[in-house]
Write a protein that holds these residues in place. Sequence first.
Motif, PDB file in Angstrom:
ATOM      1  N   UNK A   1       8.682  -1.016   3.584  1.00  0.00           N
ATOM      2  CA  UNK A   1       8.945  -1.114   5.014  1.00  0.00           C
ATOM      3  C   UNK A   1       7.712  -1.623   5.737  1.00  0.00           C
ATOM      4  N   UNK A   2       7.942  -2.103   6.941  1.00  0.00           N
ATOM      5  CA  UNK A   2       6.838  -2.500   7.809  1.00  0.00           C
ATOM      6  C   UNK A   2       6.215  -1.256   8.442  1.00  0.00           C
ATOM      7  N   UNK A   3       4.936  -1.334   8.757  1.00  0.00           N
ATOM      8  CA  UNK A   3       4.317  -0.303   9.581  1.00  0.00           C
ATOM      9  C   UNK A   3       4.927  -0.416  10.981  1.00  0.00           C
ATOM     10  N   UNK A   4       5.178   0.711  11.613  1.00  0.00           N
ATOM     11  CA  UNK A   4       5.739   0.677  12.960  1.00  0.00           C
ATOM     12  C   UNK A   4       4.656   0.273  13.962  1.00  0.00           C
ATOM     13  N   UNK A   5       5.038  -0.197  15.151  1.00  0.00           N
ATOM     14  CA  UNK A   5       4.020  -0.514  16.162  1.00  0.00           C
ATOM     15  C   UNK A   5       3.105   0.665  16.470  1.00  0.00           C
ATOM     16  N   UNK A   6       3.643   1.872  16.504  1.00  0.00           N
ATOM     17  CA  UNK A   6       2.809   3.046  16.771  1.00  0.00           C
ATOM     18  C   UNK A   6       1.782   3.238  15.664  1.00  0.00           C
TER      19      UNK A   6
ATOM     20  N   UNK B   1       0.854  -1.196   0.000  1.00  0.00           N
ATOM     21  CA  UNK B   1       0.000   0.000   0.000  1.00  0.00           C
ATOM     22  C   UNK B   1       0.883   1.237   0.000  1.00  0.00           C
ATOM     23  N   UNK B   2       0.251   2.389  -0.301  1.00  0.00           N
ATOM     24  CA  UNK B   2       0.933   3.673  -0.333  1.00  0.00           C
ATOM     25  C   UNK B   2       0.316   4.601   0.710  1.00  0.00           C
TER      26      UNK B   2
ATOM     27  N   UNK C   1      -0.237  -8.887   7.029  1.00  0.00           N
ATOM     28  CA  UNK C   1      -0.510  -7.455   7.052  1.00  0.00           C
ATOM     29  C   UNK C   1       0.158  -6.750   5.888  1.00  0.00           C
ATOM     30  N   UNK C   2      -0.215  -5.518   5.656  1.00  0.00           N
ATOM     31  CA  UNK C   2       0.296  -4.763   4.510  1.00  0.00           C
ATOM     32  C   UNK C   2       1.690  -4.207   4.777  1.00  0.00           C
ATOM     33  N   UNK C   3       2.393  -3.923   3.683  1.00  0.00           N
ATOM     34  CA  UNK C   3       3.681  -3.250   3.719  1.00  0.00           C
ATOM     35  C   UNK C   3       3.532  -1.897   3.047  1.00  0.00           C
ATOM     36  N   UNK C   4       4.285  -0.925   3.513  1.00  0.00           N
ATOM     37  CA  UNK C   4       4.176   0.429   2.998  1.00  0.00           C
ATOM     38  C   UNK C   4       5.285   0.714   1.988  1.00  0.00           C
TER      39      UNK C   4
END
Length: 267
Positions: free
Chosen positions: A214-219, A164-165, A186-189
């Motif tokens: 990149x992975x989405x951060x935990x936050x 995703x963007x 889950x999605x990657x950015x």
Amino acid sequence: MKNMCFPPQMLFVENVVGFEVSDTHDQLLEVLSDLNFNTQEFILSPLQFGIPYSRPRYFCLAKREPRSFQNPSVNSKLLRAPTFLTSVKAGHYRYNQNEDELEPICKPISHFLEIRSMNISEDSSGTITDFKESDERIPSETVCEDYVVPLNFIERWGSAMDIVYPESNRCCCFTKSYYRYVKGTGSLLATSNNLKQIPKENLEISSLKEMGLRFFTPREVANLHSFPPSFHFPYHISLRQQYAMLGNSLSVAVVGPLLHYLFSEIQ
């Protein structure tokens, strides 16, 4: 519950989609009926509440008589829309003439990102430059590298990745295995827009490497779960543990209105 001297007066149940057709589900409703509970069931996703996050879940709300729901007309029914919940804003939906129904309007993913600017450096070293958080603090390079998708993951699972963007209006459900695996977790950015116009299925592995994945951060995952800004993990909780607990958590945007509705009575 049948053996309790003082059974609960209200019940809130959450499970994965598919529970509604299980034997355990039938047993649940049978027990609740025997104890004079009225039930209302839902299958809802954050997408229906304006959040660009696909996480459909089953919910069962139950009240023991003489308590009653604000909308008793839907007792014993399974609902797939939250339109009558008092906390749902009408602005979250638009009328789709082609399908003759309401469809949700979601904010872009960029609204939930902790990092406003993040780019893979051109020297292909795997480091990240121009990495900024919303409060303008610049984390260390080591922290930045933690979220870059490893090249061996791209080479092995590139065709199965959901990419995703920041301007996307939907991302996939994050599971407890996110960050350890990339297939179905889950999605990657994508941090580079250079290849955005090319359908992912037509991209070569070499092109995927240029997308700055990149992975989405935990936050950011917590933001998509609608956790408040004050939420944070204790420092001793590892990155993988944070992802695992977030993957097992609930969407505040969905649970909040449901709990508000459960505790409300007919005026």
